[in-house]
Structure formats: structure tokens, C-alpha cells
Design an enzyme around this catalytic site. Structure first.
Site, PDB file in Angstrom:
ATOM      1  N   GLU A 434       0.834  -1.217   0.000  1.00 13.14           N
ATOM      2  CA  GLU A 434       0.000   0.000   0.000  1.00 13.14           C
ATOM      3  C   GLU A 434       0.861   1.256   0.000  1.00 13.14           C
ATOM      4  O   GLU A 434       0.487   2.284   0.575  1.00 13.14           O
ATOM      5  CB  GLU A 434      -0.908   0.007   1.237  1.00 13.14           C
ATOM      6  CG  GLU A 434      -2.352  -0.052   0.962  1.00 13.14           C
ATOM      7  CD  GLU A 434      -2.725   0.175  -0.471  1.00 13.14           C
ATOM      8  OE1 GLU A 434      -3.017  -0.821  -1.128  1.00 13.14           O
ATOM      9  OE2 GLU A 434      -2.712   1.319  -0.954  1.00 13.14           O
TER      10      GLU A 434
HETATM   11  C1  LIG Z   1       2.629  -9.532   0.702  1.00 15.92           C
HETATM   12  C2  LIG Z   1       2.407  -8.474  -0.316  1.00 15.92           C
HETATM   13  C3  LIG Z   1       1.113  -8.143  -0.684  1.00 15.92           C
HETATM   14  C4  LIG Z   1       0.897  -7.182  -1.670  1.00 15.92           C
HETATM   15  N1  LIG Z   1      -0.389  -6.914  -2.102  1.00 15.92           N
HETATM   16  C5  LIG Z   1      -0.566  -6.155  -3.206  1.00 15.92           C
HETATM   17  C6  LIG Z   1      -1.852  -6.050  -3.819  1.00 15.92           C
HETATM   18  O1  LIG Z   1      -2.841  -6.603  -3.343  1.00 15.92           O
HETATM   19  N2  LIG Z   1      -1.966  -5.326  -4.956  1.00 15.92           N
HETATM   20  C7  LIG Z   1      -0.904  -4.706  -5.525  1.00 15.92           C
HETATM   21  O2  LIG Z   1      -1.076  -4.073  -6.565  1.00 15.92           O
HETATM   22  N3  LIG Z   1       0.326  -4.768  -4.964  1.00 15.92           N
HETATM   23  C8  LIG Z   1       0.513  -5.478  -3.826  1.00 15.92           C
HETATM   24  N4  LIG Z   1       1.756  -5.591  -3.258  1.00 15.92           N
HETATM   25  C9  LIG Z   1       2.850  -4.859  -3.846  1.00 15.92           C
HETATM   26  C10 LIG Z   1       3.318  -3.707  -2.968  1.00 15.92           C
HETATM   27  O3  LIG Z   1       2.362  -2.693  -2.943  1.00 15.92           O
HETATM   28  C11 LIG Z   1       4.685  -3.285  -3.490  1.00 15.92           C
HETATM   29  O4  LIG Z   1       5.593  -4.303  -3.116  1.00 15.92           O
HETATM   30  C12 LIG Z   1       5.113  -1.943  -2.960  1.00 15.92           C
HETATM   31  O5  LIG Z   1       4.312  -0.925  -3.501  1.00 15.92           O
HETATM   32  C13 LIG Z   1       6.577  -1.641  -3.270  1.00 15.92           C
HETATM   33  O6  LIG Z   1       6.889  -1.891  -4.603  1.00 15.92           O
HETATM   34  P1  LIG Z   1       8.157  -2.782  -4.948  1.00 15.92           P
HETATM   35  O7  LIG Z   1       8.045  -4.036  -4.182  1.00 15.92           O
HETATM   36  O8  LIG Z   1       8.293  -2.873  -6.411  1.00 15.92           O
HETATM   37  O9  LIG Z   1       9.366  -1.987  -4.344  1.00 15.92           O
HETATM   38  P2  LIG Z   1      10.155  -0.796  -5.065  1.00 15.92           P
HETATM   39  O10 LIG Z   1       9.197   0.175  -5.642  1.00 15.92           O
HETATM   40  O11 LIG Z   1      11.180  -1.370  -5.957  1.00 15.92           O
HETATM   41  O12 LIG Z   1      10.848  -0.107  -3.803  1.00 15.92           O
HETATM   42  C14 LIG Z   1      12.057  -0.604  -3.219  1.00 15.92           C
HETATM   43  C15 LIG Z   1      12.558   0.427  -2.216  1.00 15.92           C
HETATM   44  O13 LIG Z   1      12.802   1.663  -2.885  1.00 15.92           O
HETATM   45  C16 LIG Z   1      12.067   2.719  -2.302  1.00 15.92           C
HETATM   46  N5  LIG Z   1      11.588   3.625  -3.336  1.00 15.92           N
HETATM   47  C17 LIG Z   1      11.099   3.313  -4.569  1.00 15.92           C
HETATM   48  N6  LIG Z   1      10.746   4.426  -5.217  1.00 15.92           N
HETATM   49  C18 LIG Z   1      10.994   5.467  -4.401  1.00 15.92           C
HETATM   50  C19 LIG Z   1      10.838   6.870  -4.493  1.00 15.92           C
HETATM   51  N7  LIG Z   1      10.302   7.439  -5.563  1.00 15.92           N
HETATM   52  N8  LIG Z   1      11.216   7.628  -3.444  1.00 15.92           N
HETATM   53  C20 LIG Z   1      11.731   7.068  -2.331  1.00 15.92           C
HETATM   54  N9  LIG Z   1      11.914   5.752  -2.179  1.00 15.92           N
HETATM   55  C21 LIG Z   1      11.533   4.956  -3.197  1.00 15.92           C
HETATM   56  C22 LIG Z   1      10.901   2.050  -1.580  1.00 15.92           C
HETATM   57  O14 LIG Z   1      10.441   2.855  -0.508  1.00 15.92           O
HETATM   58  C23 LIG Z   1      11.540   0.756  -1.114  1.00 15.92           C
HETATM   59  O15 LIG Z   1      12.203   0.958   0.091  1.00 15.92           O
HETATM   60  C24 LIG Z   1       1.990  -6.510  -2.249  1.00 15.92           C
HETATM   61  C25 LIG Z   1       3.292  -6.830  -1.838  1.00 15.92           C
HETATM   62  C26 LIG Z   1       3.497  -7.804  -0.912  1.00 15.92           C
HETATM   63  C27 LIG Z   1       4.920  -8.160  -0.542  1.00 15.92           C
END
Ligand SMILES: Cc1cc2nc3c(=O)[nH]c(=O)nc-3n(C[C@H](O)[C@H](O)[C@H](O)COP(=O)(O)OP(=O)(O)OC[C@H]3O[C@@H](n4cnc5c(N)ncnc54)[C@H](O)[C@@H]3O)c2cc1C
Length: 591
Positions: A434
């Protein structure tokens, strides 16, 4: 083994005294939501949470979910709990009456939701997402779509999901590639989504996926995203669920916690979908769901900490170890000052976080239903400001609180037997999904503070400072709390003013200080609610109310927060005013 009893008295105190149930009840839309009715609802929900849902928590953790014959299976005990939940109409409690819900305030929905989350976080994600999806459809779907989907979703016969994430599109939703091709009145959706919570399961006959996708030729980035409702099973003319649609789960993730919640990789292969809202306005429509989910996930921080606290407290009363001053013989560990410190850190934070979340929920009720447009706008500005704080601060704090819950158990916390370790593992996701804490903090600083020149934040600080007069009424008794709150406000005001006058010196400043400012705002907002709680409790004691021990504990807990938690405000301010120089100074190779 871990038990859960909803802290109904605490919740009612927060709902009535802090979030202002009486004011919400005065809104014409909520004339039926009297304190008596709300109390009865909370009592009934507490029973369902304790007797039916909480016993499934360990089962879900141990059994997890798996794919069989191309479909996700969840523990049978989950389905049984879900049946009782829907039979009681709990899924629609705070959904509008037009959508088939009970039309109760969001505030009441939050209190009840906290119970499901404490009882079984993994299970509770299913109704949370279903309610958010139904809200998005109600707010943005056309009449046909609303008539088709809302009834079964609000009833709980069908559940809902949120499909944003793709391998290359996590925090950066502008990178979403899933395609939507027009097909008559509908669309054909093709692509892959990952990490989809409750993306498939065997608890209901149908699942409605809300999917962000891009119609061919749409603009690049978030401006080219549209929102589609894609049913797992096609919907027949009479509204029943028919053939399988072109969407299926490919796998479920193996993960640290929330084992009972299936986290699915979803394949969309020319799946039939219906446009929700206008073309290329998908992200705005999805924000209805995301904001609901952000408050809901912030609340998860409260709920999982509460469950962890209850277990830690029970253990501390029971476990005998060592000697304590003033006691004969060996004592239970609750007598040791350091254990008391841990328990009070948990208790005071939980009460503060719960109050901030509920107050935000009440503001949402006013923002939607206040008869006066200016008031609605004012409340909406408060909701917008506090939503990332509730999400970010409550979930970050839950990490340290569930860790303390484990620490109170000593070695028994680290082994799985007591359940303390499960809470710690389950809590870990809340700062990630989220929108990560980094994304919440950027939103808080960028959209909620800098964009309006700090106006919404300054209004909040003024409201917090206004509590000083009430604290002063109680003289020395609340003197420490008064001093702590005033100091916290000074730190927040100074840090915000530093940001407003410094941010354009260096483009990295907002991002470098965002986390500390978010945590500072959360701490001060928490202190604000604890101070209000102490005032309300002191008023009750002065009026000779029953239950003196409860109110006395409120004042002591608020004092603990002022003395032991609020001082971190100084550290956050110092970190903020250090700016971005050091944060940005290392070259990539120097890390
Ligand atoms: C158990 C689980 C359930 C989930 N459920 C859903 C769901 O129902 N629907 C759905 O659509 N998604 C879902 N997600 C996905 C979740 O919302 C994403 O994992 C999350 O938004 C982060 O994206 P990412 O994993 O690609 O991390 P990334 O975006 O790659 O981020 C990695 C790190 O970089 C930082 N970062 C990235 N961009 C920036 C920025 N612009 N400024 C500062 N810091 C930044 C982040 O804060 C983080 O620390 C789920 C994930 C998990 C693990």
C-alpha cells in the site's frame, strides 16, 4: 497459545471521547449511529473476533495457501469464519445503504475492522480489499456496473482485489504495461500482475479484480492508466457467476508472514473487463481504493501491536523470574521496571495510534457527509494530511512494538510456540504494501505540506496547541503532559518552517527529510491524542465517574508518552534540519 479479546472499553473511549462519535452521530447521514447502538455493535463484533476469527490465526500461519488444479486453496477454517462473517452482514457495515451496506459511519467500521485485523491479519485482508474495491466501484463505476457488482460484493458473496503491481512497476505505477483492448462495450485485458493479495481463493464463487491497465495509444506514465473491473468468472445476464474469465493465478508467494493470505502472481490473457470511471483517469479512481486501504493498513499497525501487547502482558503476569525491590520471593516479570517500560511503551503507543487512526476516520465521515461545503473541505484537508501519517507512523511503530512484544517473552518469544513471533513476522509487511513508508513520507512532504505552503499542517498544529487550555485547567496534575505536548508542537512547527524555507535550496531536501518529518508528525499527533485522553479522563475523575482505575491508567499512560516518547521529537527535528548534504554525499561506489 495466543488468545485475543478486543479491547472494547479502550475502543469505545477512543471512538466516543477522542474521535467524537456524538458529532458524527449529529450528521444527518448517521442519525441512527447512537452511542448505544455503536456499543452494541462493538460488543457483538468482539465476540465474533474472539470466538470465530482469532482461532484461525495460527492455523493460517501454519497451513498457508497453495495452488491445486490451477486455483488457490486457503485453509478450510478460513472459509468457515468467512461464512459467519458474511452471514452477520459485517462486510457491509460501513458501506453505503445505496450499495447494500448498513450505512454506518466509517469510524465505526474502523473500530470493527481493527478487531478482525487483530484476530487474524492475513484473513482480514480479504474483506479489507473487497470493501475498498466496492467503494471504488460505487464512486466511479457507471450505473450498469454498480448494479452488476455492488450487491454481491457488499454482501460478501464476491470478494475484490487491487491489481496495481507488475515486476517493473512497484512504487512507480507509471511503468504499468498491462494492456486493455476495446471489445464492444467492454475491454480485453492482457498482462501480468504480481503480489496480488487474495488474488484467488476458494471462499467465494467469484472475485472482482480492479486492474490498472493501459489502452493502446494512451499517454505514457500515470496519465495513460485506466481502471478495469475484471471478474474471475464471467457474469451471466441474470447476475449469476458463469464461465471462468481469462484471468488465473500462476503461483502464490512464499513469504515471511501473513501466510494465510494468498499473495498471487496473476496472468491476464484477453480477460473480459469493464472500464471503471473515465479512460486515462484510472489512477484517480484507484485512489479511492488506495486511500481506504492506506487507512486500513495503518490500522493494521495498531491491530497487530494490540494483539502482540495482549500476549506480552499475559506472559509478563505469568512468567516468574528473579527478584524485585519491595517483593518477597521470586516475582512475575511484570514487576521488573524494564518489563514495565516495554509494556508501557506498547500500551501508550497503541492508544495513541488508535486514536489518531480513529480521529482520521471520523474526519472522513465529516468530509463526506457534513452539510456545509466549507466544513467538508476542511475535514478532507485533515484526512489528506493524516492518511500518510496513519499509514507510515502506525506501521513503522508496529515494527518496534511487535519486537518489544517478543522481547517481553524472552526466548519463548523467539520460538514459534507463543505466537509472539508470528505477530512480529505478520507486522513486517505493513510498512511495505500500500505504498512503502518512503512513498508515504514523500506524499506527506510533497503533496500534503509543500503543495499548500504548509497550511494544512499549520492548521493541525494550531488545533494541537489549543488543547493547552484544557490541560491548564487541571493544573499540575497534567503539567508534564502539557509541557511535553508544547515542546512536541514547537519541534514540529520549527521543522516544518525549516522545510518550507529550505526545500528549494536543494532538490534532495524533501526526500532526505521526509521520513523524519512523517515520524515527527506521527509522534506529535499521538501526543495530542494522549493529552486529550488525559483531559477527558481527568474530567471524568473530577465528576466522580465509576471506573476510576481505567481513567487513572489513562492519565499515567499519557504521562509516560509525554515523558518517554515525546522527547524523540527533538531528535527528529535535528535530523530534519541537517538537511540532505550528508545523505547525498557518498558516491554510489562509496556505499
Ligand atoms: C505480501 C504483499 C502483498 C501485496 N499486495 C498487493 C496487492 O494486493 N496489490 C498490488 O497491486 N500490490 C501489492 N503488493 C505490492 C506492494 O504494494 C509493493 O511491493 C510496494 O508498492 C513496493 O513496490 P516494490 O516491491 O516494487 O518496491 P520498489 O518500488 O522497488 O521499492 C524498493 C525500495 O525503494 C524505495 N523507493 C522506490 N521508489 C521510491 C521513491 N520514488 N522515493 C523514495 N523511495 C523509493 C521504496 O520505498 C523501497 O524501500 C503486495 C506486496 C506484498 C509483498
Amino acid at each position: 497459545m495466543s488468545n485475543y479479546q478486543a479491547p472494547v472499553k479502550e475502543m469505545l473511549f477512543a471512538v466516543k471521547e477522542l474521535a467524537g462519535l456524538a458529532d458524527v452521530n449529529r450528521l444527518p447521514a448517521f442519525a441512527d449511529a447512537t452511542p448505544d447502538l455503536v456499543e452494541a455493535i462493538l460488543d457483538e463484533a468482539a465476540q465474533l473476533a474472539a470466538d470465530v476469527i482469532a482461532p484461525t490465526n495460527t492455523i493460517g500461519d501454519e497451513k498457508g495457501t497453495h495452488i491445486e488444479d490451477g486455483r488457490v486453496r486457503v485453509p478450510a477454517e478460513f472459509a468457515a469464519a468467512y461464512r459467519e462473517f458474511t452471514a452477520g452482514g459485517w462486510g457491509g457495515i460501513a458501506q453505503s445503504a445505496e450499495a447494500g451496506g448498513q450505512g454506518l459511519p466509517y469510524l465505526v467500521g474502523l473500530a470493527v475492522e481493527e478487531m478482525w485485523q487483530s484476530a487474524n491479519l492475513a484473513w482480514s485482508l480479504c474483506p479489507l480489499l473487497s470493501q475498498g474495491a466496492a467503494r471504488a466501484i460505487e464512486d466511479h463505476g457507471d450505473e450498469v456496473l454498480r448494479a452488476l457488482l455492488l450487491g454481491p460484493m457488499v454482501e460478501g458473496r464476491w470478494t475484490g482485489t487491487m491489481n496495481l503491481t507488475e515486476p517493473q512497476a512497484g512504487s512507480d505505477l507509471g511503468a504499468v504495461r498491462t494492456l486493455a483492448r476495446p471489445d464492444g462495450d467492454a475491454y480485453r485485458i492482457t498482462g501480468q500482475k504480481i503480489y496480488i493479495t487474495w488474488g484467488d481463493h476458494d471462499m467465494t464463487e467469484n472475485v472482482i479484480h480492479l486492474v490498472l491497465a493501459r489502452v493502446e495509444g494512451a499517454p505514457e506514465g500515470v496519465k495513460g492508466l485506466s481502471l478495469f473491473a475484471v471478474p474471475k468468472r464471467l457474469i451471466n445476464a441474470d447476475g449469476s457467476s458463469g464461465e471462468l474469465n481469462g484471468v488465473r493465478p500462476i503461483s502464490v508467494e512464499h513469504k515471511l508472514g501473513i501466510h494465510g493470505s494468498p499473495t498471487c502472481v496473476m496472468a491476464y490473457e484477453s480477460a473480459l473487463g469493464y472500464l471503471v470511471g473515465e479512460l486515462n483517469r484510472g489512477l484517480a479512481c484507484m485512489f479511492t481504493m488506495m486511500n481506504h486501504a492506506r487507512l486500513g493498513v495503518g490500522l493494521e499497525g495498531v491491530a497487530i501491536s494490540e494483539r502482540s501487547y495482549q500476549d506480552a502482558l499475559a506472559y509478563a503476569r505469568d512468567r516468574v523470574q528473579g527478584y524485585a525491590p519491595g517483593h518477597q520471593g521470586r516475582v512475575s516479570i511484570i514487576h521488573h521496571p524494564d518489563v514495565r517500560r516495554m509494556l508501557l511503551a506498547m500500551k501508550s503507543h497503541i492508544e495513541a495510534m488508535r486514536a489518531v487512526a480513529y480521529v482520521t476516520g471520523a474526519c472522513l465521515d465529516h468530509a463526506h457527509h457534513h452539510p456545509d461545503a466549507d466544513s467538508r473541505a476542511r475535514y478532507q484537508a485533515r484526512v489528506d494530511l493524516l492518511t500518510p501519517v496513519v499509514k507510515g507512523w502506525c506501521t513503522e511503530t508496529a515494527q518496534s512494538l511487535t519486537s518489544l512484544g517478543m522481547q517481553v517473552h524472552g526466548g519463548m518469544g523467539y520460538v514459534e510456540e507463543t505466537g509472539a513471533a508470528q505477530h512480529y513476522r505478520d507486522a513486517r509487511i505493513t510498512t511495505i504494501y500500500e505504498g512503502t513508508t518512503g512513498i508515504q513520507a514523500n506524499d506527506f512532504v510533497g503533496r500534503k505540506i509543500l503543495r499548500d505552503g504548509g497550511h494544512a499542517l499549520q492548521t493541525l498544529i494550531a488545533d494541537i496547541r489549543a488543547v493547552d487550555a484544557d490541560l491548564a485547567r487541571h493544573g499540575d496534575a497534567l503539567g508534564t503532559i502539557r509541557g511535553g505536548l508544547a515542546d512536541g508542537c514547537d519541534q514540529l512547527a520549527a521543522a516544518a518552517s525549516w522545510l518550507l524555507t529550505s526545500y528549494d535550496r536543494d532538490t534532495s531536501i524533501p526526500g532526505a527529510v521526509a521520513y523524519s518529518l512523517l515520524m515527527l508528525a506521527g509522534t506529535v499527533a499521538g501526543g495530542w491524542q494522549m493529552a486529550r485522553a488525559a483531559v477527558a479522563a481527568s474530567d471524568r475523575l473530577a465528576a466522580d465517574a465509576d471506573d476510576r482505575e481505567f481513567y487513572e491508567a489513562k492519565i499515567i499512560t499519557a504521562r509516560f508518552f509525554a515523558e518517554q516518547i515525546m522527547p524523540v521529537a527533538v531528535a527528529y527535528r535535528q535530523a530534519i534540519e541537517s538537511g540532505s548534504d550528508t545523505v547525498m554525499a557518498l558516491s554510489e561506489d562509496q556505499f
